[in-house]
Write a protein that holds these residues in place. Structure first.
Motif, PDB file in Angstrom:
ATOM      1  N   UNK A  22      40.918  18.967  39.102  1.00  0.00           N
ATOM      2  CA  UNK A  22      42.385  19.652  38.957  1.00  0.00           C
ATOM      3  C   UNK A  22      42.613  21.084  38.857  1.00  0.00           C
ATOM      4  N   UNK A  23      41.603  21.789  38.093  1.00  0.00           N
ATOM      5  CA  UNK A  23      41.651  23.167  38.225  1.00  0.00           C
ATOM      6  C   UNK A  23      40.419  23.785  37.599  1.00  0.00           C
ATOM      7  N   UNK A  24      40.174  25.034  37.971  1.00  0.00           N
ATOM      8  CA  UNK A  24      39.168  26.040  37.977  1.00  0.00           C
ATOM      9  C   UNK A  24      39.678  27.288  37.478  1.00  0.00           C
ATOM     10  N   UNK A  25      38.968  27.643  36.334  1.00  0.00           N
ATOM     11  CA  UNK A  25      39.357  29.022  35.776  1.00  0.00           C
ATOM     12  C   UNK A  25      38.089  29.947  35.504  1.00  0.00           C
ATOM     13  N   UNK A  26      38.016  30.788  35.987  1.00  0.00           N
ATOM     14  CA  UNK A  26      36.786  32.000  36.240  1.00  0.00           C
ATOM     15  C   UNK A  26      37.122  32.922  35.129  1.00  0.00           C
ATOM     16  N   UNK A  27      36.328  33.313  34.401  1.00  0.00           N
ATOM     17  CA  UNK A  27      36.172  34.364  33.441  1.00  0.00           C
ATOM     18  C   UNK A  27      35.353  35.500  33.706  1.00  0.00           C
ATOM     19  N   UNK A  28      35.961  36.529  34.328  1.00  0.00           N
ATOM     20  CA  UNK A  28      35.228  37.461  34.794  1.00  0.00           C
ATOM     21  C   UNK A  28      34.217  38.375  33.854  1.00  0.00           C
ATOM     22  N   UNK A  29      33.019  38.732  34.110  1.00  0.00           N
ATOM     23  CA  UNK A  29      32.270  39.493  33.264  1.00  0.00           C
ATOM     24  C   UNK A  29      32.375  40.850  33.118  1.00  0.00           C
ATOM     25  N   UNK A  30      32.129  41.408  32.134  1.00  0.00           N
ATOM     26  CA  UNK A  30      32.307  42.879  31.888  1.00  0.00           C
ATOM     27  C   UNK A  30      31.738  43.582  33.006  1.00  0.00           C
ATOM     28  N   UNK A  31      32.088  44.661  33.379  1.00  0.00           N
ATOM     29  CA  UNK A  31      31.393  45.275  34.686  1.00  0.00           C
ATOM     30  C   UNK A  31      31.845  45.117  35.982  1.00  0.00           C
ATOM     31  N   UNK A  40      44.595  41.603  33.246  1.00  0.00           N
ATOM     32  CA  UNK A  40      44.490  42.057  31.789  1.00  0.00           C
ATOM     33  C   UNK A  40      43.430  41.428  31.035  1.00  0.00           C
ATOM     34  N   UNK A  41      43.489  39.852  31.498  1.00  0.00           N
ATOM     35  CA  UNK A  41      42.690  38.957  30.475  1.00  0.00           C
ATOM     36  C   UNK A  41      41.189  38.731  31.186  1.00  0.00           C
ATOM     37  N   UNK A  42      41.172  39.239  32.440  1.00  0.00           N
ATOM     38  CA  UNK A  42      39.956  39.296  33.287  1.00  0.00           C
ATOM     39  C   UNK A  42      39.590  37.728  33.624  1.00  0.00           C
ATOM     40  N   UNK A  43      40.604  36.987  34.146  1.00  0.00           N
ATOM     41  CA  UNK A  43      40.503  35.395  34.555  1.00  0.00           C
ATOM     42  C   UNK A  43      41.291  35.290  35.686  1.00  0.00           C
ATOM     43  N   UNK A  44      40.662  34.404  36.426  1.00  0.00           N
ATOM     44  CA  UNK A  44      41.510  33.862  37.510  1.00  0.00           C
ATOM     45  C   UNK A  44      41.450  32.406  37.650  1.00  0.00           C
ATOM     46  N   UNK A  45      42.879  31.943  37.860  1.00  0.00           N
ATOM     47  CA  UNK A  45      42.889  30.237  37.661  1.00  0.00           C
ATOM     48  C   UNK A  45      43.401  29.663  39.032  1.00  0.00           C
ATOM     49  N   UNK A  46      42.828  28.609  39.265  1.00  0.00           N
ATOM     50  CA  UNK A  46      43.394  27.656  40.346  1.00  0.00           C
ATOM     51  C   UNK A  46      43.785  26.387  39.941  1.00  0.00           C
ATOM     52  N   UNK A  47      44.976  25.851  40.022  1.00  0.00           N
ATOM     53  CA  UNK A  47      45.413  24.495  39.564  1.00  0.00           C
ATOM     54  C   UNK A  47      45.875  23.775  40.678  1.00  0.00           C
ATOM     55  N   UNK A  48      45.531  22.526  40.795  1.00  0.00           N
ATOM     56  CA  UNK A  48      45.973  21.770  42.052  1.00  0.00           C
ATOM     57  C   UNK A  48      47.577  21.191  41.809  1.00  0.00           C
TER      58      UNK A  48
END
Length: 298
Positions: free
Chosen positions: A56-65, A84-92
């Motif tokens: 139901x959900x995917x949250x990707x934390x982006x690595x430095x660089x 700002x948090x370096x994160x991309x989220x998808x939620x159903x």
């Protein structure tokens, strides 16, 4: 990262490529990215969390660089980009748009990789109807994910001139004294498409890509000056199909040893790159299972 460190990193990655746990991991497509290049990260979700029926959900934390450009929306899912948090989220948006455990899905974002070679780790939190799976484990040293239950998604960033083509399950057929030829086999996946335009090895006077194909009732073999590798599609070099023909062997190829080989590629713009691999010698499945190809810089 030094050239020596990168060599060890790439070798460890190749060895670990076939390692898997009881649960399907969240992974990126096969292949690497060139330093400073734009990269499309398609995170493949192949299974829900343990004891769950849907993701139901995917949250990707982006690595430095890694510099995010954008993320791709999915029908029936809410997209939330937290730069700002370096994160991309998808939620159903509803249970009906969640991804059932028997189905595969891709969650796509785009960005630019760093200007230095190395390994990027994307940590991914998978939320299901029952529980969560945090794909966030990174090896304490090196880059092998062997033994990790929940490894982060890995992307290799390679120097300019090093091919981004993924090479796995390679092996060379053993020979006997007096035998002048043999064959090499492997699986090639080019993330953005490429052409295999040449092969060389110190083990043979001549190394060429050949194709074996039925012509009526006769099996014929012909040299392939160029082997097309469509973007994202795995092309297999196998006995009885495409393969690398090794002729004028310099010495017998003994089971348990390895054969160094350089693969040369061109991209759609004609830019050249290469990979150096060490292929185990054997009789087939035993050779392919004994070790994955060790990729090296050139």
């Amino acid at each position: 990262m030094t050239s020596s460190s990168l060599l060890k990193t790439l070798a460890a990655c190749a060895l670990a490529a076939g390692a898997g746990g009881a649960m399907a991991h969240v992974t990126l497509p096969p292949g690497a990215a060139t330093v400073g290049s734009d990269y499309t990260a398609a995170f493949r979700v192949g299974h829900a969390c343990k004891d769950a029926t849907a993701t139901r959900g995917i949250a990707v934390r982006l690595p430095a660089g890694f510099v995010l450009a954008d993320a791709q929306a999915r029908p029936g899912w809410k997209l939330d980009v937290q730069r700002a948090a370096g994160e991309v989220r998808w939620s159903a948006e509803s249970p009906g748009t969640a991804v059932p455990t028997a189905e595969h899905a891709e969650f796509v974002l785009r960005g630019k990789v760093p200007a230095k070679p190395g390994v990027l780790w994307f940590k991914v939190l998978q939320t299901c109807d029952v529980g969560q799976a945090d794909w966030a484990q990174v090896p304490a040293s090196g880059s092998s994910t062997a033994g990790l239950e929940n490894p982060a998604a890995r992307l290799e960033v390679v120097a300019a001139g090093v091919a981004t083509v993924d090479v796995r399950d390679g092996w060379v057929r053993q020979s006997v004294p007096g035998q002048s030829g043999s064959g090499a086999f492997m699986k090639l996946t080019a993330p953005t498409g490429a052409r295999l335009v040449g092969v060389s090895t110190p083990a043979a006077g001549v190394a060429e890509v050949h194709e074996m194909k039925m012509d009526g009732d006769t099996m014929r073999m012909r040299a392939m000056p160029v082997l097309e590798l469509p973007a994202g599609k795995t092309v297999e070099l196998t006995p009885g199909g495409y393969h690398v023909m090794l002729m004028d062997l310099k010495q017998p190829l003994v089971k348990g040893t390895t054969v160094p080989m350089t693969l040369r590629f061109e991209d759609a713009k004609g830019a050249s790159s290469s990979l150096e691999v060490q292929l185990p010698v054997g009789t087939g499945a035993d050779a392919g299972a004994s070790a994955h190809d060790h990729m090296h810089m050139k």
